[in-house]
Design an enzyme around this catalytic site. Structure first.
Site, PDB file in Angstrom:
ATOM      1  CG  ASP A 149      73.581  45.489  38.304  1.00 19.07           C
ATOM      2  OD1 ASP A 149      75.598  45.079  38.434  1.00 19.07           O
ATOM      3  OD2 ASP A 149      73.234  46.303  37.563  1.00 19.07           O
TER       4      ASP A 149
ATOM      5  CE1 TYR B 192      88.630  49.519  39.050  1.00 23.13           C
ATOM      6  CE2 TYR B 192      91.360  50.240  39.683  1.00 23.13           C
ATOM      7  CZ  TYR B 192      90.516  49.065  39.225  1.00 23.13           C
ATOM      8  OH  TYR B 192      90.964  48.116  38.100  1.00 23.13           O
TER       9      TYR B 192
HETATM   10  N1  LIG Z   1      93.150  45.022  33.097  1.00 20.33           N
HETATM   11  C1  LIG Z   1      94.121  45.562  34.016  1.00 20.33           C
HETATM   12  O1  LIG Z   1      94.592  46.584  33.534  1.00 20.33           O
HETATM   13  C2  LIG Z   1      94.270  45.640  35.253  1.00 20.33           C
HETATM   14  C3  LIG Z   1      94.786  46.146  36.563  1.00 20.33           C
HETATM   15  C4  LIG Z   1      94.743  45.813  37.672  1.00 20.33           C
HETATM   16  C5  LIG Z   1      92.872  45.216  37.648  1.00 20.33           C
HETATM   17  N2  LIG Z   1      92.174  44.464  37.448  1.00 20.33           N
HETATM   18  C6  LIG Z   1      90.815  44.728  37.601  1.00 20.33           C
HETATM   19  O2  LIG Z   1      90.945  43.059  37.649  1.00 20.33           O
HETATM   20  C7  LIG Z   1      89.400  42.496  37.550  1.00 20.33           C
HETATM   21  C8  LIG Z   1      89.148  42.824  35.594  1.00 20.33           C
HETATM   22  O3  LIG Z   1      88.993  43.875  35.218  1.00 20.33           O
HETATM   23  P1  LIG Z   1      89.565  43.514  33.284  1.00 20.33           P
HETATM   24  O4  LIG Z   1      90.315  44.051  33.021  1.00 20.33           O
HETATM   25  O5  LIG Z   1      89.410  41.697  32.440  1.00 20.33           O
HETATM   26  O6  LIG Z   1      88.017  43.335  33.728  1.00 20.33           O
HETATM   27  P2  LIG Z   1      87.372  43.756  32.081  1.00 20.33           P
HETATM   28  O7  LIG Z   1      87.669  43.370  30.952  1.00 20.33           O
HETATM   29  O8  LIG Z   1      86.207  44.940  32.119  1.00 20.33           O
HETATM   30  O9  LIG Z   1      85.871  43.101  32.446  1.00 20.33           O
HETATM   31  C9  LIG Z   1      84.753  43.116  33.808  1.00 20.33           C
HETATM   32  C10 LIG Z   1      83.684  42.320  33.621  1.00 20.33           C
HETATM   33  O10 LIG Z   1      83.540  42.312  35.031  1.00 20.33           O
HETATM   34  C11 LIG Z   1      82.051  42.435  34.618  1.00 20.33           C
HETATM   35  N3  LIG Z   1      81.042  43.067  35.272  1.00 20.33           N
HETATM   36  C12 LIG Z   1      80.816  44.688  34.795  1.00 20.33           C
HETATM   37  N4  LIG Z   1      79.709  45.851  35.522  1.00 20.33           N
HETATM   38  C13 LIG Z   1      79.840  44.605  36.260  1.00 20.33           C
HETATM   39  C14 LIG Z   1      78.422  44.683  36.812  1.00 20.33           C
HETATM   40  N5  LIG Z   1      77.461  45.495  37.277  1.00 20.33           N
HETATM   41  N6  LIG Z   1      78.196  43.402  37.455  1.00 20.33           N
HETATM   42  C15 LIG Z   1      78.574  42.655  37.225  1.00 20.33           C
HETATM   43  N7  LIG Z   1      79.246  42.292  36.334  1.00 20.33           N
HETATM   44  C16 LIG Z   1      79.986  43.045  35.902  1.00 20.33           C
HETATM   45  C17 LIG Z   1      82.006  42.221  32.762  1.00 20.33           C
HETATM   46  O11 LIG Z   1      80.639  41.193  32.330  1.00 20.33           O
HETATM   47  P3  LIG Z   1      80.010  41.812  31.089  1.00 20.33           P
HETATM   48  O12 LIG Z   1      80.963  41.942  29.866  1.00 20.33           O
HETATM   49  O13 LIG Z   1      79.059  40.843  30.953  1.00 20.33           O
HETATM   50  O14 LIG Z   1      79.505  43.311  31.269  1.00 20.33           O
HETATM   51  C18 LIG Z   1      83.648  41.447  32.849  1.00 20.33           C
HETATM   52  O15 LIG Z   1      83.280  40.130  32.741  1.00 20.33           O
HETATM   53  C19 LIG Z   1      88.668  43.895  38.273  1.00 20.33           C
HETATM   54  O16 LIG Z   1      88.454  43.821  38.921  1.00 20.33           O
HETATM   55  C20 LIG Z   1      89.970  45.123  37.871  1.00 20.33           C
HETATM   56  O17 LIG Z   1      89.597  46.408  38.262  1.00 20.33           O
HETATM   57  C21 LIG Z   1      92.719  44.906  35.794  1.00 20.33           C
END
Ligand SMILES: NC(=O)c1ccc[n+]([C@@H]2O[C@H](COP(=O)([O-])OP(=O)(O)OC[C@H]3O[C@@H](n4cnc5c(N)ncnc54)[C@H](OP(=O)(O)O)[C@@H]3O)[C@@H](O)[C@H]2O)c1
Length: 253
Positions: free
Chosen positions: A57, A158
């Site tokens: 975490d 965020y």
């Molecule tokens: N998707 C979008 O539209 C978008 C746009 C701009 C930026 N982003 C950024 O891109 C990145 C990935 O986004 P995503 O949409 O792929 O996210 P996601 O599907 O929500 O995946 C989040 C990941 O972070 C891990 N995580 C969450 N809380 C955590 C904690 N307390 N400690 C360690 N790991 C943790 C999760 O692990 P678990 O699965 O084990 O919980 C998961 O692997 C993020 O930084 C997000 O802010 C995303």
């Protein structure tokens, strides 16, 4: 062949980033917080050999140290850190200032700052110190967000955590350049991961696609391709940059 630690690689953008590095022959540490089965799926799908799992975490500073140590031991050195893990926006953690209780406001701010900013800062510290001790050139790439510039009215913590992450990357870029370590960020717009698939249907999907003059949202693979470039030896001179990946949906000076 480098050792690459990708945080939050159990799904979404992190999984695509892990795949991209593995496809070019790197060894990847697939990090996750609690989704072990999903992280094992990422690991099983990676081409090549020598990939490992690490968990923890990132809201816990001691866990960040353990993650860096485990990745270092299991990969035989971390050359690239991709700080991707984050508490992303959802209906459950919305905290619009005019509606949310003060108690919930504080809870979400604490959670998002702890993971999105301090988790990345602590892991960056632990990995950078190991790179400096080894005298190894390294790369740190932050996954930031368009929301840092465009505003996140329903998720201000965020947006602020991502703006701070970009700023952290710029400070570290200056501090770590003398050690041969480059630090960069990407700022993706809306990206079509499984987590947000339901938001891409119906009227909300149409509105999201219309944000870009390309008439679509981004893909995890497009983010991964940019991360791969920024982590490459050819991209040293890009250190300090924050690269927009938003299909011209938000232009900044
Ligand atoms: N998707 C979008 O539209 C978008 C746009 C701009 C930026 N982003 C950024 O891109 C990145 C990935 O986004 P995503 O949409 O792929 O996210 P996601 O599907 O929500 O995946 C989040 C990941 O972070 C891990 N995580 C969450 N809380 C955590 C904690 N307390 N400690 C360690 N790991 C943790 C999760 O692990 P678990 O699965 O084990 O919980 C998961 O692997 C993020 O930084 C997000 O802010 C995303």
């Amino acid at each position: 062949m480098r050792g690459v630690l990708v945080t939050g690689a159990s799904r979404g953008i992190g999984r695509a980033v892990a795949r991209a590095f593995a496809a070019r022959g790197d060894r990847v540490a697939v990090h996750y917080a609690s989704s072990r089965a999903q992280a094992e799926r990422t690991l099983a799908e990676l081409p090549g050999e020598g990939h490992v799992l690490v968990d923890g975490d990132l809201g816990d500073p001691a866990a960040a140290e353990r993650i860096a140590q485990a990745a270092e031991e299991r990969l035989g050195g971390v050359d690239v850190l991709v700080n991707n893990a984050a508490v992303a926006t959802s209906a459950a953690n919305a905290h619009p200032v005019a509606e949310v209780s003060y108690e919930d406001w504080q809870r979400v701010w604490r959670e998002m700052v702890d993971v999105n900013l301090l988790g990345a800062a602590n892991l960056g510290y632990c990995v950078a110190r190991r790179l400096i001790a080894r005298g190894a050139p390294g790369r740190i790439v932050h996954i930031g967000s368009r929301g840092a510039f465009r505003g996140e009215p329903d998720h201000p913590a965020y947006g602020a955590s991502k703006a701070a992450l970009h700023a952290l990357g710029q400070s570290l870029a200056v501090a770590l350049a003398p050690h041969g370590i480059s630090v960069t960020s990407v700022a993706p717009g809306f990206t079509a991961t499984d987590r947000v698939a339901d938001r891409l249907t119906g009227a909300s999907g149409l509105a999201l696609r219309e944000q870009s003059p390309f008439g679509r949202v981004g893909t995890p693979e497009e983010v991964a391709a940019a991360v791969l470039y920024l982590a490459s030896p050819e991209a040293t001179w890009a250190s300090g940059t924050v690269l927009d990946l938003n299909g011209a949906s938000h232009l900044r000076l």
